[in-house]
Scaffold this active site. Structure first.
Site, mmCIF file in Angstrom:
data_model
loop_
_atom_site.group_PDB
_atom_site.id
_atom_site.type_symbol
_atom_site.label_atom_id
_atom_site.label_comp_id
_atom_site.label_asym_id
_atom_site.label_seq_id
_atom_site.Cartn_x
_atom_site.Cartn_y
_atom_site.Cartn_z
ATOM 1 N N PRO A 128 78.135 37.225 45.673
ATOM 2 C CA PRO A 128 77.853 36.019 46.451
ATOM 3 C C PRO A 128 78.128 36.092 47.950
ATOM 4 C CG PRO A 128 79.912 35.752 45.275
ATOM 5 C CD PRO A 128 79.343 37.080 44.850
ATOM 6 N N CYS A 129 77.318 36.863 48.641
ATOM 7 C CA CYS A 129 77.467 36.976 50.087
ATOM 8 C C CYS A 129 77.144 35.660 50.798
ATOM 9 C CB CYS A 129 76.611 38.112 50.636
ATOM 10 S SG CYS A 129 74.884 38.049 50.150
ATOM 11 N N HIS A 130 76.462 34.751 50.111
ATOM 12 C CA HIS A 130 76.161 33.443 50.716
ATOM 13 C C HIS A 130 77.417 32.601 50.903
ATOM 14 C CE1 HIS A 130 75.972 32.801 46.328
ATOM 15 N NE2 HIS A 130 76.389 31.561 46.588
#
Length: 162
Positions: A128-130
């Site tokens: 989850p780089c967001h």
């Protein structure tokens, strides 16, 4: 061998890529750092890792899954892989700054390097780089576009899309 498939999502089509039977890529249309199509190998919609990814992504988009348990093969430098691993530790619905990630890696001055590694994440959403934001709390770069980042963060804070 490398194979790919495409699935629909609330954020547009997603291309899943597998190498030697393990998921190694999830790419959005128009994504920055998206490899050329020829690197995705032949299309194969029936690989077990794709079925598992479809199932878990559907549960995530329905608000039923908070953490993915897919087998991943992430190709990158040791530093990039350490950043990507740290991303998986950010809880669903929460965010961290690049500086906080650098601190958690034991290198508080590496926030810029963390940002570069974050941008090269080959398995967006699942890793989850967001969930990484700027020091002031603002949305900063996202390979899938800031609109998608905002929508993913809003979704995780609010619950299911369907």
């Amino acid at each position: 061998m490398t194979f790919h498939t495409e699935i629909d999502s609330p954020y547009g089509p997603l291309t899943l890529v597998a190498h030697d039977g393990a998921l190694c890529g999830l790419y959005m249309t128009g994504q920055r750092h998206r490899p050329p199509e020829e690197d995705f190998g032949q299309r194969d919609d029936d690989l077990p890792c794709f079925a598992a990814a479809r199932e878990q992504l559907a549960a995530y988009f329905a608000g039923e899954l908070k953490q993915f348990t897919l087998e991943l093969t992430l190709r990158g430098t040791p530093f990039q892989r350490s950043v990507w691993h740290e991303l998986t530790r950010i809880p669903y619905g929460e965010t961290r700054t690049y500086g906080q990630l650098a601190d958690s890696l034991g290198n508080p001055r590496a926030s810029r390097a963390v940002g570069l590694a974050n941008g090269r994440n080959p398995v967006g959403i699942i890793v989850p780089c967001h969930r990484v934001i700027g020091a002031g709390g603002g949305l900063t770069g996202y390979g899938g576009g800031l609109d998608r980042k905002r929508r993913l963060l809003d979704f995780e804070r609010a619950g299911a899309l369907f």
